[in-house]
Design an enzyme around this catalytic site. Structure first.
Site, short mmCIF file in Angstrom:
data_model
loop_
_atom_site.label_atom_id
_atom_site.label_comp_id
_atom_site.label_asym_id
_atom_site.label_seq_id
_atom_site.Cartn_x
_atom_site.Cartn_y
_atom_site.Cartn_z
N LYS A 22 -38.42 -30.81 -37.29
CA LYS A 22 -39.31 -30.04 -36.28
C LYS A 22 -39.89 -28.60 -36.62
CE LYS A 22 -37.22 -27.77 -32.81
NZ LYS A 22 -37.83 -26.32 -32.43
N ASN A 23 -38.80 -28.03 -37.13
CA ASN A 23 -39.42 -26.55 -37.54
C ASN A 23 -39.95 -26.53 -38.88
OD1 ASN A 23 -38.11 -25.64 -35.21
ND2 ASN A 23 -36.29 -24.71 -36.08
N ARG A 93 -42.28 -21.44 -28.76
CA ARG A 93 -42.57 -20.32 -29.65
C ARG A 93 -43.27 -20.49 -30.74
NH1 ARG A 93 -40.47 -15.21 -30.07
NH2 ARG A 93 -40.32 -14.50 -32.45
N CYS A 117 -37.02 -21.12 -26.89
CA CYS A 117 -35.49 -21.28 -26.36
C CYS A 117 -35.13 -19.79 -25.81
CB CYS A 117 -34.69 -21.62 -27.44
SG CYS A 117 -34.67 -23.54 -27.53
N ARG A 122 -36.56 -12.00 -28.62
CA ARG A 122 -37.59 -12.74 -29.68
C ARG A 122 -38.98 -12.13 -29.68
NH1 ARG A 122 -36.76 -19.07 -29.44
NH2 ARG A 122 -37.09 -18.67 -31.65
N PRO A 123 -38.93 -10.76 -30.10
CA PRO A 123 -40.39 -10.24 -30.33
C PRO A 123 -41.28 -10.78 -31.15
CG PRO A 123 -38.62 -8.84 -31.34
CD PRO A 123 -37.88 -9.94 -30.58
N VAL A 124 -42.58 -10.30 -31.36
CA VAL A 124 -43.39 -10.81 -32.48
C VAL A 124 -43.94 -9.65 -33.23
CG1 VAL A 124 -44.10 -13.16 -31.66
CG2 VAL A 124 -45.42 -11.51 -30.98
N ASP A 125 -43.39 -8.55 -33.10
CA ASP A 125 -43.76 -7.66 -33.72
C ASP A 125 -43.99 -7.52 -35.09
OD1 ASP A 125 -40.95 -7.54 -33.67
OD2 ASP A 125 -40.93 -5.61 -34.59
N LEU A 126 -43.23 -8.26 -35.88
CA LEU A 126 -43.40 -8.38 -37.51
C LEU A 126 -44.48 -9.21 -37.46
CD1 LEU A 126 -39.47 -9.08 -38.39
CD2 LEU A 126 -40.90 -6.74 -38.16
N ASP A 306 -29.41 -22.07 -35.95
CA ASP A 306 -29.39 -23.59 -35.21
C ASP A 306 -28.43 -24.37 -35.31
OD1 ASP A 306 -32.00 -22.31 -34.55
OD2 ASP A 306 -33.10 -23.63 -35.87
N ILE A 328 -28.28 -13.41 -35.61
CA ILE A 328 -29.55 -13.58 -35.43
C ILE A 328 -30.22 -13.49 -33.93
CG2 ILE A 328 -31.61 -15.07 -36.13
CD1 ILE A 328 -29.96 -14.60 -38.65
N ARG A 398 -37.11 -31.70 -26.78
CA ARG A 398 -37.93 -30.73 -27.66
C ARG A 398 -37.59 -31.02 -29.32
NH1 ARG A 398 -37.05 -24.91 -27.17
NH2 ARG A 398 -38.41 -25.19 -28.94
C1 LIG Z 1 -39.85 -22.94 -34.62
C2 LIG Z 1 -38.88 -22.62 -35.38
O1 LIG Z 1 -39.00 -22.53 -36.80
N1 LIG Z 1 -37.82 -21.81 -34.99
C3 LIG Z 1 -36.74 -21.22 -35.89
C4 LIG Z 1 -37.29 -19.98 -36.21
O2 LIG Z 1 -37.30 -19.03 -35.05
P1 LIG Z 1 -38.12 -17.90 -35.26
O3 LIG Z 1 -39.36 -17.99 -36.07
O4 LIG Z 1 -38.49 -17.19 -33.79
O5 LIG Z 1 -37.05 -16.64 -35.52
P2 LIG Z 1 -37.11 -15.51 -36.31
O6 LIG Z 1 -36.52 -15.98 -38.07
O7 LIG Z 1 -38.17 -15.16 -36.47
O8 LIG Z 1 -36.07 -14.56 -35.83
C5 LIG Z 1 -34.83 -13.80 -36.63
C6 LIG Z 1 -34.82 -12.60 -36.16
O9 LIG Z 1 -35.68 -11.65 -36.24
C7 LIG Z 1 -36.24 -11.07 -34.64
N2 LIG Z 1 -37.82 -10.92 -35.09
C8 LIG Z 1 -38.28 -11.86 -35.34
C9 LIG Z 1 -40.02 -11.62 -35.19
C10 LIG Z 1 -40.46 -10.50 -34.89
O10 LIG Z 1 -41.57 -10.38 -35.02
N3 LIG Z 1 -39.73 -9.34 -34.56
C11 LIG Z 1 -38.33 -9.50 -34.84
O11 LIG Z 1 -37.51 -8.77 -34.33
C12 LIG Z 1 -35.70 -12.06 -33.93
O12 LIG Z 1 -35.59 -11.40 -32.51
C13 LIG Z 1 -34.36 -12.72 -34.52
O13 LIG Z 1 -33.24 -11.63 -34.12
O14 LIG Z 1 -36.03 -19.31 -36.96
C14 LIG Z 1 -34.99 -19.05 -36.26
C15 LIG Z 1 -33.81 -18.23 -37.05
O15 LIG Z 1 -33.54 -19.37 -38.26
C16 LIG Z 1 -34.30 -20.48 -35.56
O16 LIG Z 1 -33.29 -20.18 -34.78
C17 LIG Z 1 -35.47 -21.17 -35.02
O17 LIG Z 1 -35.21 -22.53 -34.76
C1 LIG Z 2 -34.33 -22.19 -31.55
C2 LIG Z 2 -35.21 -23.29 -31.78
O1 LIG Z 2 -36.25 -23.64 -31.60
P1 LIG Z 2 -37.68 -22.50 -31.13
O2 LIG Z 2 -37.69 -21.23 -32.11
O3 LIG Z 2 -38.78 -23.14 -30.85
O4 LIG Z 2 -36.97 -21.79 -29.88
C3 LIG Z 2 -34.34 -24.39 -32.53
O5 LIG Z 2 -35.01 -25.20 -32.98
O6 LIG Z 2 -33.19 -24.33 -32.40
#
Ligand SMILES: CC(=O)N[C@H]1[C@@H](OP(=O)(O)OP(=O)(O)OC[C@H]2O[C@@H](n3ccc(=O)[nH]c3=O)[C@H](O)[C@@H]2O)O[C@H](CO)[C@@H](O)[C@@H]1O
Ligand SMILES: C=C(OP(=O)(O)O)C(=O)O
Length: 419
Positions: A22-23, A93, A117, A122-126, A306, A328, A398
């Protein structure tokens, strides 16, 4: 709403086919927005998240054909709408992964802030800072990210302060069409990122450092179509490995790759589980007792967050204690109260949970609020005495394709009650 009923106590024996990840599939689908030609993804899983990404790409104007029998997804055409609406993005997300490709290709995008989830803020600032470093102007307004780069993106150096899978993917895709060279430093190294990079290269991108934490991308004027095999789902494989272990069974995980399990395979072995590579997959067996092992979630190749909930279910019936530390996400212990309702003995102290193994769990009606938490309750149910009823299975759908059928095929007493 569907429920899953599990009656525990049967050791699993047989073969379980592992689907495409999926990911990996979700970012690969978003990559179609970069391409002039059709992108064909083989080994595509049939999941609710794939349907959501499909709907999102279709509303952008792409044609998406999901041939479920052939397990292929074909994306073609160009985006005619540059807006990703709240109704679709809130469901998942990974929808935010359309942002980088849209801005890189069309010079602007309007994307709702994402859901996903419920495991933390889960910010997107980066993602946004990276696009700004590549010359985009970003404004947040009314729950939407408005990104503009009318002259196109410029290559830049992006140093991630924390490892982010999604930000690495978004910026890797954006960099493929930026003018000049981009460097992504402290990039995530998850196998899904390597898979994305390989597909982008097949589409004509120039990427060096694939598989490392430093990716160098030389932007191209355009990318073309490609045909790509989606990498097997290491989290699905890890989940079924825990299912074999918790029931004292032996299963062959067809297509699973040991090198993608990273620390998960090592930790299972430490706990007393046999994990052996075979020609067509990974064999996971447990002949003797399980013992408690401490784990800490980390970016790849560390122990995957995960897999944390599933491993905790396993540890709840191990001999001795184990400490599970989540580094994480700040709110990823939602399964603990439900596992405790089934007789587990788990206490949470901040980012760590102490699991004291019990000889037996007992079935109960349970409910989970996220994908991996839901599947951890199924695992617990496989080892429990009596019936476990897992409610709210839309989370499971999902990310797991027909989990109840795959488990029933190796001997589990499990069924889905619809409606
Ligand atoms: C669809 C998908 O592939 N989802 C996976 C992806 O989620 P996702 O891509 O959302 O996870 P990230 O690796 O970005 O998150 C890691 C950490 O970075 C923080 N963060 C992230 C982005 C940002 O802009 N700012 C920030 O602070 C997050 O809050 C978290 O604490 O990787 C996670 C970590 O392996 C997995 O649990 C999710 O299943
Ligand atoms: C957290 C997960 O997915 P998502 O990042 O889409 O919420 C996941 O695949 O375990």
């Amino acid at each position: 709403m569907d429920r899953i009923v599990v009656r525990g106590g049967r050791p699993l024996e047989g073969r379980i086919p592992i689907g495409g990840a999926k990911n990996a599939a979700l970012p690969l689908m978003a990559a179609a927005l970069l391409s002039d030609g059709p992108l064909v993804l083989r080994n595509a899983p049939d999941l609710a998240d794939i349907a959501t990404m499909r709907a999102l790409l279709e509303q952008h104007g792409l044609e998406v054909v999901h041939d479920k029998a052939a397990r292929t997804l074909t994306m073609s055409g160009n985006a005619t709408s540059l807006e990703a609406p709240y109704d679709l993005v809130r469901k998942m997300r990974a929808s935010v992964l359309v942002l980088g490709p849209l801005v890189a290709r069309h010079g602007r995008a309007r994307v709702s802030l994402p859901g996903g989830c419920a495991i933390g803020t889960r910010p997107v600032d980066l993602h946004l800072k990276g696009l700004e470093a590549m010359g985009a102007t970003i404004v947040l307004e009314a729950g939407y990210i408005e990104a503009q780069a009318p002259q196109g993106l410029k290559g830049g150096r992006i140093l991630f302060p924390v490892v982010s899978v999604g930000a690495t993917e978004n910026l890797l895709m954006a960099a493929c069409l930026a003018d000049g060279v981009s460097e992504l430093v402290n990039a995530a190294r998850e196998p899904e990122i390597e898979d994305l990079a390989r597909c982008l290269i097949a589409m004509g991108a120039k990427i060096e450092g694939v598989g490392t934490d430093r990716l160098t991308v030389t932007g191209q004027a355009c990318l073309g179509g490609a045909t790509h095999d989606i990498v097997p789902d290491r989290i699905e494989a890890g989940t079924f490995a825990c299912a074999a272990a918790i029931t004292g069974g032996s299963v062959l995980l067809e297509g699973a790759r040991a090198e993608h399990l990273g620390a998960v395979a090592r930790t299972l072995r430490e706990a007393g589980v046999l994990v052996e590579a075979e020609a067509d997959g990974l064999r996971v067996s447990r002949l003797n007792g399980l013992h408690g092992v401490d784990v800490m979630t980390e970016p790849f190749p560390g122990f995957a967050t995960d897999m944390q909930a599933q491993f905790m279910a396993l540890m709840s019936v191990a001999e001795g204690a184990s400490m599970v530390t989540e580094t994480i996400f700040e709110n990823r212990f939602m399964h603990v109260p439900e596992l405790n309702r089934m007789g587990a003995r788990i206490n949470v102290h901040g980012a760590s949970a102490i699991v004291r193994g019990v000889p037996k769990l007992s079935g109960a009606p349970v409910m989970a609020t996220d994908l991996r938490a839901s599947v951890s309750l199924i695992l617990a149910g496989l080892a429990a005495e009596g019936d476990t009823i897992v409610n709210r299975v839309y989370h499971l759908d999902r990310g797991y394709e027909r989990v109840e059928l795959k488990l029933a095929a190796v001997g589990a007493d499990i069924e889905r009650i619809t409606g």
